[in-house]
Write a protein that holds these residues in place. Structure first.
Motif, PDB file in Angstrom:
ATOM      1  N   ALA A   1      -4.099 -26.487 -10.208  1.00 58.29           N
ATOM      2  CA  ALA A   1      -5.450 -26.033  -9.739  1.00 58.29           C
ATOM      3  C   ALA A   1      -6.666 -26.263 -10.416  1.00 58.29           C
ATOM      4  CB  ALA A   1      -5.336 -24.914  -8.467  1.00 58.29           C
ATOM      5  N   ARG A   2      -6.325 -25.900 -11.750  1.00 55.71           N
ATOM      6  CA  ARG A   2      -7.719 -26.099 -12.751  1.00 55.71           C
ATOM      7  C   ARG A   2      -8.454 -27.672 -12.585  1.00 55.71           C
ATOM      8  NH1 ARG A   2      -6.230 -24.386 -18.131  1.00 55.71           N
ATOM      9  NH2 ARG A   2      -5.700 -22.719 -17.291  1.00 55.71           N
TER      10      ARG A   2
ATOM     11  N   ASN B   1     -15.037 -21.893  -7.622  1.00 52.23           N
ATOM     12  CA  ASN B   1     -16.351 -21.741  -6.708  1.00 52.23           C
ATOM     13  C   ASN B   1     -16.080 -22.893  -5.884  1.00 52.23           C
ATOM     14  OD1 ASN B   1     -16.970 -19.663  -7.088  1.00 52.23           O
ATOM     15  ND2 ASN B   1     -19.315 -20.272  -7.845  1.00 52.23           N
ATOM     16  N   ARG B   2     -15.639 -24.391  -6.580  1.00 50.76           N
ATOM     17  CA  ARG B   2     -15.414 -25.424  -6.238  1.00 50.76           C
ATOM     18  C   ARG B   2     -14.007 -25.470  -5.615  1.00 50.76           C
ATOM     19  NH1 ARG B   2     -11.532 -29.676  -7.669  1.00 50.76           N
ATOM     20  NH2 ARG B   2     -11.059 -28.565  -8.930  1.00 50.76           N
ATOM     21  N   ILE B   3     -12.781 -25.002  -5.741  1.00 45.94           N
ATOM     22  CA  ILE B   3     -11.565 -23.994  -5.407  1.00 45.94           C
ATOM     23  C   ILE B   3     -11.452 -23.378  -4.063  1.00 45.94           C
ATOM     24  CG2 ILE B   3      -9.370 -23.208  -5.599  1.00 45.94           C
ATOM     25  CD1 ILE B   3      -9.407 -24.459  -8.775  1.00 45.94           C
ATOM     26  N   LYS B   4     -12.683 -22.516  -4.862  1.00 42.42           N
ATOM     27  CA  LYS B   4     -12.759 -21.609  -3.276  1.00 42.42           C
ATOM     28  C   LYS B   4     -13.121 -22.580  -2.019  1.00 42.42           C
ATOM     29  CE  LYS B   4     -14.650 -18.353  -5.544  1.00 42.42           C
ATOM     30  NZ  LYS B   4     -15.304 -16.929  -6.190  1.00 42.42           N
ATOM     31  N   ARG B   5     -13.996 -23.298  -2.384  1.00 45.01           N
ATOM     32  CA  ARG B   5     -15.073 -23.978  -0.848  1.00 45.01           C
ATOM     33  C   ARG B   5     -13.573 -24.880  -0.678  1.00 45.01           C
ATOM     34  NH1 ARG B   5     -18.689 -24.559  -5.110  1.00 45.01           N
ATOM     35  NH2 ARG B   5     -18.319 -26.657  -5.230  1.00 45.01           N
ATOM     36  N   LEU B   6     -12.667 -25.512  -1.298  1.00 39.79           N
ATOM     37  CA  LEU B   6     -11.630 -26.262  -0.894  1.00 39.79           C
ATOM     38  C   LEU B   6     -11.068 -25.432   0.064  1.00 39.79           C
ATOM     39  CD1 LEU B   6     -11.710 -28.766  -3.622  1.00 39.79           C
ATOM     40  CD2 LEU B   6     -12.654 -29.174  -1.726  1.00 39.79           C
TER      41      LEU B   6
END
Length: 151
Positions: free
Chosen positions: A124-125, A94-99
């Protein structure tokens, strides 16, 4: 006799943030309503993703693989493919999707009318937010160059 002390109501986290003038994700200092991310700007159906996977231009690095395809529409559209096996738990995904969504929202006015699918890669992890934002900015510049109309 039971005496109950009056409850002190404190300001919510968002109210405190607004008072202090800080933002939760300061990527760019632009007002949020200036460039909204509309539902029409999302790829939703499997057929839309398949069309991009079948006929696309690619841009890759350690964090992301970006696939783009001319859409024939008037706006750029974004699809996300963030695998749990690659990234990990829901918090990380979710953090990556938000960014990604925020970066897309801020660069949408520069992007041509293309369908974009962003695949997260293992880099990206554990990457910090600044690394992810830099990677996406590089990819957006590549998309602009690859999909620019011939002059």
């Amino acid at each position: 006799m039971l005496v109950v002390a009056p409850r002190v109501v404190s300001a919510s986290r968002s109210e405190r943030r607004l008072r202090s003038g800080t933002r939760s994700c300061p990527i760019l200092d632009l007002p949020a309503p200036a460039r909204p991310f509309q539902p029409a700007q999302r790829l939703r159906h499997k057929s839309e993703f398949d069309r991009v996977y079948r006929d696309s231009r690619r841009s890759t690095d350690a964090c992301f693989a970006i696939l783009t395809r001319n859409s024939g529409g008037s706006i750029p559209r974004l699809g996300l493919s963030i695998a749990a096996r690659t990234i990990g738990n829901a918090v990380r995904r979710n953090r990556i999707k938000r960014l990604i969504r925020e970066s897309f929202r801020q660069h949408q006015h520069e992007l041509p009318a293309v369908d974009i699918v962003v695949n997260a890669r293992s880099g990206a992890r554990d990457a910090d937010n600044a690394t992810i934002v830099r990677s996406l900015e590089k990819h957006w510049r590549t998309v602009i160059k690859q999909c620019a109309p011939p002059q």
